[in-house]
Motif scaffolding. Structure first.
Motif, PDB file in Angstrom:
ATOM      1  N   TYR A  97      -3.682   9.482  -2.462  1.00 56.54           N
ATOM      2  CA  TYR A  97      -2.829   9.127  -1.322  1.00 56.54           C
ATOM      3  C   TYR A  97      -2.219  10.385  -0.723  1.00 56.54           C
ATOM      4  N   TRP A  98      -2.296  10.437   0.609  1.00 53.66           N
ATOM      5  CA  TRP A  98      -1.834  11.602   1.356  1.00 53.66           C
ATOM      6  C   TRP A  98      -0.964  11.172   2.530  1.00 53.66           C
ATOM      7  N   ARG A 146       8.351   8.239   0.679  1.00 50.38           N
ATOM      8  CA  ARG A 146       7.289   7.308   0.291  1.00 50.38           C
ATOM      9  C   ARG A 146       7.661   5.876   0.643  1.00 50.38           C
ATOM     10  N   GLN A 200       2.288   4.698   0.871  1.00 54.50           N
ATOM     11  CA  GLN A 200       2.294   5.545   2.061  1.00 54.50           C
ATOM     12  C   GLN A 200       3.268   6.700   1.839  1.00 54.50           C
ATOM     13  N   GLN A 255       0.851  -1.184   0.000  1.00 57.15           N
ATOM     14  CA  GLN A 255       0.000   0.000   0.000  1.00 57.15           C
ATOM     15  C   GLN A 255       0.888   1.235   0.000  1.00 57.15           C
TER      16      GLN A 255
END
Length: 122
Positions: A111-112, A24, A3, A1
């Motif tokens: 995505y944050w 990231r 991130q 995932q």
């Protein structure tokens, strides 16, 4: 995932500088455009800057042009936001986010990161 994590925020006096970092996990940053946003208390989240995925073209909000510089280090998978000549109105939580093409449309970023607080005060 995928991130993202921001760092580098803090308290700085007006006219000072800070450098924010966005790192990231779960994807390679060079395949995506990375945007920086900020949100002050009681205000909507607004776009600050963005760097495109391929040619590294950069975009800035009018309020930060000439003061902020976005850059990326693909080898480190990190995007930076160098903030100079900071003003009290720059006080906000700053977020980095991932998208396919640069835009300041918040909804285009799936995505944050969690954000980092920047406070500009004497």
């Amino acid at each position: 995932q995928a991130q993202l994590a921001e760092s580098g925020g803090g308290l700085v006096q007006p006219g000072g500088s800070l450098r924010l970092s966005c790192t990231r996990s779960g994807f390679a940053m060079n395949y995506f455009a990375i945007g920086w946003f900020r949100q002050a208390p009681g205000k909507e989240r607004e776009g600050v800057s963005c760097i495109s995925r391929s040619d590294g073209f950069t975009y800035y909000a009018d309020s930060v042009k000439g003061r902020f510089t976005i850059s990326k280090d693909n080898a480190k998978d990190t995007v930076y936001l160098q903030m100079n000549s900071l003003k009290p109105e720059d006080t906000a939580v700053y977020y980095c986010a991932v998208t396919s093409r640069c835009t300041f449309n918040v909804g285009a970023y799936p995505y944050w990161g969690q954000g980092t607080q920047v406070t500009v005060s004497s």
